[in-house]
Design a protein around this motif. Sequence first.
Motif, mmCIF file in Angstrom:
data_model
loop_
_atom_site.group_PDB
_atom_site.id
_atom_site.type_symbol
_atom_site.label_atom_id
_atom_site.label_comp_id
_atom_site.label_asym_id
_atom_site.label_seq_id
_atom_site.Cartn_x
_atom_site.Cartn_y
_atom_site.Cartn_z
ATOM 1 N N TRP A 20 0.836 -1.210 0.000
ATOM 2 C CA TRP A 20 0.000 0.000 0.000
ATOM 3 C C TRP A 20 0.868 1.256 0.000
ATOM 4 C CZ3 TRP A 20 -0.505 3.885 3.737
ATOM 5 C CH2 TRP A 20 -1.571 4.765 3.568
ATOM 6 N N ASN A 23 2.306 1.753 -3.459
ATOM 7 C CA ASN A 23 1.292 2.220 -4.411
ATOM 8 C C ASN A 23 1.095 3.729 -4.316
ATOM 9 O OD1 ASN A 23 0.919 -0.398 -5.231
ATOM 10 N ND2 ASN A 23 -1.026 -0.702 -4.156
ATOM 11 N N ASN A 122 -18.745 -0.239 1.579
ATOM 12 C CA ASN A 122 -18.299 -1.292 0.655
ATOM 13 C C ASN A 122 -17.362 -2.319 1.281
ATOM 14 O OD1 ASN A 122 -19.740 -0.012 -1.507
ATOM 15 N ND2 ASN A 122 -18.022 1.422 -1.725
ATOM 16 N N PRO A 207 -7.743 -12.872 -1.585
ATOM 17 C CA PRO A 207 -7.420 -11.579 -2.212
ATOM 18 C C PRO A 207 -8.219 -10.417 -1.635
ATOM 19 C CG PRO A 207 -7.631 -13.300 -3.871
ATOM 20 C CD PRO A 207 -8.080 -13.901 -2.575
ATOM 21 N N ILE A 208 -9.435 -10.691 -1.159
ATOM 22 C CA ILE A 208 -10.259 -9.600 -0.623
ATOM 23 C C ILE A 208 -9.628 -8.977 0.615
ATOM 24 C CG2 ILE A 208 -11.698 -10.999 0.919
ATOM 25 C CD1 ILE A 208 -14.090 -9.290 -0.062
ATOM 26 N N GLN A 210 -6.511 -8.111 1.096
ATOM 27 C CA GLN A 210 -5.668 -6.994 0.676
ATOM 28 C C GLN A 210 -6.529 -5.790 0.296
ATOM 29 O OE1 GLN A 210 -3.754 -6.706 -3.259
ATOM 30 N NE2 GLN A 210 -1.805 -6.633 -2.138
ATOM 31 N N ARG A 211 -7.608 -6.040 -0.417
ATOM 32 C CA ARG A 211 -8.478 -4.930 -0.816
ATOM 33 C C ARG A 211 -9.039 -4.219 0.404
ATOM 34 N NH1 ARG A 211 -13.686 -3.683 -1.219
ATOM 35 N NH2 ARG A 211 -14.534 -5.758 -0.830
ATOM 36 N N VAL A 212 -9.483 -4.977 1.389
ATOM 37 C CA VAL A 212 -10.050 -4.370 2.596
ATOM 38 C C VAL A 212 -8.976 -3.612 3.370
ATOM 39 C CG1 VAL A 212 -11.103 -4.854 4.831
ATOM 40 C CG2 VAL A 212 -11.938 -6.011 2.778
ATOM 41 N N PHE A 214 -6.286 -2.146 2.202
ATOM 42 C CA PHE A 214 -6.003 -0.900 1.483
ATOM 43 C C PHE A 214 -7.143 0.094 1.675
ATOM 44 C CE2 PHE A 214 -2.887 -2.551 -2.012
ATOM 45 C CZ PHE A 214 -2.100 -3.110 -1.028
ATOM 46 N N GLN A 215 -8.375 -0.403 1.656
ATOM 47 C CA GLN A 215 -9.533 0.475 1.832
ATOM 48 C C GLN A 215 -9.549 1.108 3.216
ATOM 49 O OE1 GLN A 215 -13.192 -1.447 0.804
ATOM 50 N NE2 GLN A 215 -14.475 0.284 1.396
#
Length: 224
Positions: A20, A23, A122, A207-208, A210-212, A214-215
Amino acid sequence: MRVNIIQHTPNERPGLILDWTQNHQHQVGIYHPYQFQGVLPTAAETDLLIILGGPMSPNDHFSWLENERQLIQTLLYLRRPIFGVCLGAQQIVKTLGGTIKAAPVKEVGWAPVKLENQIIPNLPAKMSVLHWHQDTFSIPTGAIRLFSSELVPHQGFLYRHNVLGLQFHLEVASLNIREMLINDGSYLNGSAFKTSCQKILSQPVPPINQRVLFQLLDFICANN
């Protein structure tokens, strides 16, 4: 942005948090107060503080743990974003006047957590995460409970929209989990999940997660 990370033990690393920061092209400093005479960042050089897990307790009498809480207190006053994982979340709670105590059961291994509040949009209603703890925290006054598990109801909280603590680990990649098990695999003994190193390693990191992660980091930084 200067992101300062406090790491409490060699085998609980920042993991996906570093992805993160890369990025966003943030500058990163990693501190090891347990090893290097309690060296910590200053508030002046910290735009975001991330506090990782470790085998210690906030109730232990280490001077650097107290100094760490003083840093947290200063950053709370300055309204800088703070993200705590496991011991890190417990340190935030103790700074805010909450309590840390033994959890009803020891949670080590993969298990689901449930979303308890939709203040951050989300996020999934449920996800499978890595647990690595036997203590739990109270939800601080003024904070919102974000996550729970079936066995330990307090798994995450949000305070003032820019301070977030998780009892579980979203930051781990597969290599991080392998390192934790190689060096501290005996910690599985007594887990309520009755799991094994092999079972933990056989489950890929969703994978979710990592998305969470970062969110959540984006959210607390946007609300600085």
